[in-house]
Motif scaffolding. Structure first.
Motif, short mmCIF file in Angstrom:
data_model
loop_
_atom_site.label_atom_id
_atom_site.label_comp_id
_atom_site.label_asym_id
_atom_site.label_seq_id
_atom_site.Cartn_x
_atom_site.Cartn_y
_atom_site.Cartn_z
N CYS A 173 49.31 -44.63 -14.87
CA CYS A 173 50.54 -44.29 -15.60
C CYS A 173 50.90 -45.45 -16.51
CB CYS A 173 51.69 -43.96 -14.65
SG CYS A 173 52.07 -45.22 -13.44
N ASP B 158 57.41 -44.62 -14.81
CA ASP B 158 56.56 -43.52 -14.36
C ASP B 158 56.20 -43.68 -12.89
OD1 ASP B 158 56.35 -42.07 -16.74
OD2 ASP B 158 54.75 -43.36 -17.50
N ARG C 137 50.54 -39.22 -17.34
CA ARG C 137 50.28 -39.55 -15.94
C ARG C 137 48.99 -38.89 -15.48
NH1 ARG C 137 56.45 -38.26 -13.75
NH2 ARG C 137 57.52 -39.79 -15.09
#
Length: 311
Positions: free
Chosen positions: A202, A207, A282
């Motif tokens: 990420c 995140d 992600r």
């Protein structure tokens, strides 16, 4: 000095020397021989009980510590604590409660096991083999529930209830205070959670934090091992291909290694799927599990002292 006195002195030296080497079975045999000559010596009972505590032989440890208490002219804290540890391992709760009360330690009213809040501490898992340290919530003076996700190689899981020694072998900072470090003696209650090793990528700490804060049915706890496990490359260990980036620059590392405590793989997959779906960049690189046994106790050194304890 007579030959008998010489032999007795030599036997005493052998008993203590064996204890200093961590040769617990040998030390126990020597203290047993000393007790055959001096059956009412409380300190020999205490020392044999101590050897059997570290051998995790709880009935013998309890018997000799209770005898040491009975024979001592004054109440000694060490034999009371060691007797309470052995009685806790055996689940002899009436005995446990009597011993803690004799030590002046508060215990909640009741007749069964003690479950209360005795604060946060650190426990050194398998101190005879590696000694990974994790935080625990103490539920009584010598039992705690694991708050971290330990590495699978430890044989432990998030939520395990472990028995720990009574004497601290160091201190750690929990973010606000110094807390004691105790050596684990035995896992008493295994957790319902499995440990899943998860590799993600990420772009930012936000995140990652979104994943660590996320909840889902069957998920116990998620921990970022990237910042806490540094002595080997976890991705290489688990066979996940990746590029090695410099990690001492202070820059964000996109590759993150997580330990997730969960009741099933399906729960982990659901958690990760939702996390990836909520962010643009992600990525999940792998989900792995390893079931490892708790390492066998090893003699031959004084593992109970701990690496932080002064000589």
């Amino acid at each position: 000095m007579t030959d008998h006195q010489d032999d007795f002195k030599a036997l005493r030296k052998e008993a203590y020397d064996a204890m200093d080497r961590g040769a617990l079975a040998e030390s126990s045999r020597h203290f047993e021989a000393l007790l055959q000559r001096e059956p009412d010596d409380p300190y020999y009972h205490y020392m044999r009980g101590l050897a059997h505590k570290y051998m995790l032989d709880w009935p013998v440890a309890l018997r000799h510590n209770l005898r040491a208490i009975e024979l001592s002219d004054e109440a000694g804290e060490a034999e009371h604590w060691n007797a309470a540890i052995a009685a806790t391992a055996l689940g002899d709760w009436p005995q446990v409660r009597r011993l803690w009360t004799a030590c002046g330690i508060r215990v909640p009213e009741g007749e069964g096991s003690i479950v209360d809040d005795y604060g946060v501490a650190v426990v050194r898992l398998n101190p005879w083999h590696g000694g990974e340290t994790v935080f625990i919530r103490r539920i009584d003076p010598v039992r705690g529930r694991l708050l971290n996700v330990p590495l699978p190689e430890s044989g432990h899981r998030f939520g395990d209830i472990v028995l720990h020694d009574g004497a601290a072998t160091g201190h750690r900072f929990d973010g606000e205070h110094k807390v004691p470090v105790f050596n684990e003696l035995q896992r008493l209650v295994p957790s319902e959670f499995q440990t899943f090793v998860v590799f993600v990528n990420c772009d930012s700490r936000d995140d990652l934090q979104a994943l660590l804060d996320a909840t889902a049915p069957g998920i116990g706890y998620a921990e970022d091992w990237t910042e806490t496990v540094r002595y080997y490359c976890m991705r290489c260990s688990y066979g996940t291909p990746h590029q090695h980036d410099a990690d001492d620059s202070g820059e964000w590392q996109p590759d993150r290694n997580l330990g997730i405590a969960a009741q099933s793989r399906k729960s982990v997959e659901k958690l990760l799927k939702d996390w990836v779906g909520a962010g643009g960049s992600r990525r999940i690189d792998g989900i792995e599990t390893r079931e490892c046994d708790i390492p066998e106790r090893e003699d031959g050194h004084e593992w109970w002292r701990g690496p932080d304890e002064d000589e």
